[in-house]
Scaffold this motif. Structure first.
Motif, short mmCIF file in Angstrom:
data_model
loop_
_atom_site.label_atom_id
_atom_site.label_comp_id
_atom_site.label_asym_id
_atom_site.label_seq_id
_atom_site.Cartn_x
_atom_site.Cartn_y
_atom_site.Cartn_z
N VAL A 170 0.85 -1.20 0.00
CA VAL A 170 0.00 0.00 0.00
C VAL A 170 0.88 1.24 0.00
CG1 VAL A 170 -1.81 1.26 1.23
CG2 VAL A 170 -1.78 -1.25 1.24
N PRO A 171 0.65 2.19 -0.89
CA PRO A 171 1.46 3.43 -0.91
C PRO A 171 1.30 4.22 0.38
CG PRO A 171 0.22 3.17 -2.95
CD PRO A 171 -0.31 2.14 -2.00
N ARG A 172 2.31 5.00 0.69
CA ARG A 172 2.30 5.74 1.93
C ARG A 172 1.16 6.75 2.03
NH1 ARG A 172 4.21 9.92 4.99
NH2 ARG A 172 5.23 9.34 6.94
N PRO A 173 0.79 7.50 0.97
CA PRO A 173 -0.36 8.41 1.10
C PRO A 173 -1.65 7.69 1.46
CG PRO A 173 0.95 8.97 -0.83
CD PRO A 173 1.47 7.66 -0.32
N VAL A 174 -1.82 6.49 0.92
CA VAL A 174 -3.03 5.72 1.24
C VAL A 174 -2.99 5.28 2.70
CG1 VAL A 174 -4.39 3.68 0.66
CG2 VAL A 174 -3.26 4.98 -1.15
N ARG A 175 -1.83 4.83 3.17
CA ARG A 175 -1.71 4.42 4.57
C ARG A 175 -1.96 5.60 5.51
NH1 ARG A 175 3.33 2.30 2.95
NH2 ARG A 175 4.35 3.56 4.56
N LEU A 176 -1.49 6.78 5.12
CA LEU A 176 -1.74 7.96 5.94
C LEU A 176 -3.22 8.28 6.01
CD1 LEU A 176 -0.62 10.36 7.54
CD2 LEU A 176 -0.36 11.59 5.38
N GLY A 177 -3.93 8.11 4.89
CA GLY A 177 -5.38 8.33 4.89
C GLY A 177 -6.11 7.33 5.78
N VAL A 178 -5.63 6.07 5.81
CA VAL A 178 -6.24 5.05 6.68
C VAL A 178 -6.03 5.43 8.15
CG1 VAL A 178 -6.11 2.64 7.40
CG2 VAL A 178 -6.07 3.22 4.97
N SER A 179 -4.83 5.87 8.48
CA SER A 179 -4.55 6.27 9.86
C SER A 179 -5.41 7.46 10.26
CB SER A 179 -3.06 6.62 10.02
OG SER A 179 -2.24 5.50 9.77
N ASN A 180 -5.56 8.43 9.35
CA ASN A 180 -6.41 9.59 9.64
C ASN A 180 -7.86 9.17 9.86
OD1 ASN A 180 -4.23 11.34 9.38
ND2 ASN A 180 -4.66 11.80 7.23
N PHE A 181 -8.32 8.20 9.10
CA PHE A 181 -9.70 7.76 9.20
C PHE A 181 -9.99 7.17 10.58
CE2 PHE A 181 -12.67 4.15 8.84
CZ PHE A 181 -13.83 4.83 8.46
N PHE A 182 -9.12 6.26 11.04
CA PHE A 182 -9.35 5.63 12.34
C PHE A 182 -9.10 6.61 13.50
CE2 PHE A 182 -8.50 1.71 9.81
CZ PHE A 182 -9.73 1.11 10.02
#
Length: 370
Positions: A170-182
């Motif tokens: 998973v690309p880092r921008p997508v992982r950052l969005g997942v962390s922001n979501f939770f």
């Protein structure tokens, strides 16, 4: 006839005495003192009346102790003072190294030159008392270590490999969005607990972050609240119980959840019904999101993996770090209720050492999903 060039210990006293005599304005006595260089030389001829004249003009002879002390100081400055064999030197061991807790030779020289006492840091009354590190309250340590071994085995065998694969794919921008979501999903629980702790300002900020990120941030994937300088806070019911008075609680290592205290275990029971993920009726979506949250949480722990692997006692390291940080969070709220601007963010927020949230585990004993 003896050799006039002897060892430095024999010559230096003579040089020091000559220098003192020159400074006093007189040379060596000419009428009664024999030459110390040639012991066998004939005595000088006495001149009648010269002794009386010299005695009237010559000042009193310097004290012997003062001469020895002056010589010692001069020799130390020149670096030529060599104590006789077997003579102990303060602050120096037999092999010439400074003795532990004793003044060094340099300190003794400084005190002798400037007439000051040798500094003793142990007896310095101006120094503060030694720091006492708090001890973790862990009467269930044998049981906790067994649970910690189980959690470590699950982490090495399942969680960490999944997290590595997730971070690789998973690309880092997508992982950052997942962390922001939770992170955004936890703000309503934080707002409620901040209000229960008597911090209405923080409660309003957490609720404001949730509204801004849920709307402008497209469900919390983006974080415009941070750009708007709305601070991020984390609070739970375990912290609320600590603020209410349950300060000292024993450490507990929970299966899958990891480090907690008995107080925080009861706090999880209070936070679970408020979990947004538990409000989902679709089990497939709920379990999928909870699994994604666990994997995302494990990737955030990569930064402390090297510290854990190099620890002599990994269990004690995790326990003490978690307990001290938790105590700091609770005490800072109790002492500065309503004003936490002086609290460092890395100690207040959960990003420094994230713990498994109550809504990340599909099943909690005693609490049924909707």
């Amino acid at each position: 006839m003896s050799n006039p060039l002897r060892s430095s210990r024999q010559i230096l006293p003579l040089l020091a005495a000559a220098l003192l005599a020159a400074c006093a304005g007189t040379g060596a006595p000419r009428d009664r003192v024999p030459s110390p260089v040639a012991a066998g030389a004939p005595a000088p001829i006495e001149v009648p009346g010269a002794a009386q004249a010299d005695a009237a003009e010559r000042p009193a002879a310097p004290d012997a102790a003062a001469v020895v002390e002056a010589f010692d100081d001069a020799a130390r400055i020149a670096g030529d003072a060599t104590p006789a064999e077997g003579t102990p030197v303060a602050g120096v061991t037999g092999d010439g190294m400074p003795a532990t807790g004793a003044p060094t030779q340099a300190e003794l020289d400084y005190a002798a030159l400037y007439g000051e006492p040798v500094y003793d840091p142990v007896a310095d009354p101006t120094l503060p008392a030694a720091a006492q590190m708090p001890r973790s309250y862990d009467p269930w340590e044998p049981f906790n270590r067994k649970v910690f071994a189980f959690n470590s085995a699950v982490d090495r065998g399942v969680a960490k490999p999944l997290a590595k694969a997730y971070a690789k794919i998973v690309p880092r921008p997508v992982r950052l969005g997942v962390s922001n979501f939770f992170s955004n999903l936890g703000q309503p629980v934080t707002a409620l607990n901040a209000l229960l702790q008597g911090r209405p300002k923080d409660a309003g900020q957490s609720l404001g972050r949730f509204v801004v990120n849920s709307t402008l941030g497209i469900g919390g994937i983006f974080d415009p609240a941070t750009d708007a300088e709305i601070p991020h806070r984390d609070a739970d019911f375990g912290q609320t119980l600590g603020v209410w008075g349950w300060r000292n609680s024993r450490y507990v290592e929970l299966p899958l959840f990891g480090p907690r205290t008995l107080r925080d275990g009861f706090g999880m029971v209070g936070d679970a019904p408020l979990s947004p993920l538990r409000q989902l009726d679709d089990d497939t979506w709920r379990y999928g999101l909870q699994g994604l949250q666990l994997v995302d949480l494990r990737t955030r722990l990569f930064v402390v993996d090297s510290m854990r692997e190099g620890a002599t006692d990994e269990y004690a390291l995790i326990r003490d770090a978690w307990m001290q940080r938790r105590a700091y969070q609770i005490e800072s709220v109790r002492r500065h209720r309503g004003d936490e601007d002086d609290l460092p963010d890395y100690l207040y927020e959960d990003d420094a050492m994230p713990t498994v949230p109550v809504d990340a585990i599909p099943v909690v004993p005693g609490i049924s999903n909707p």
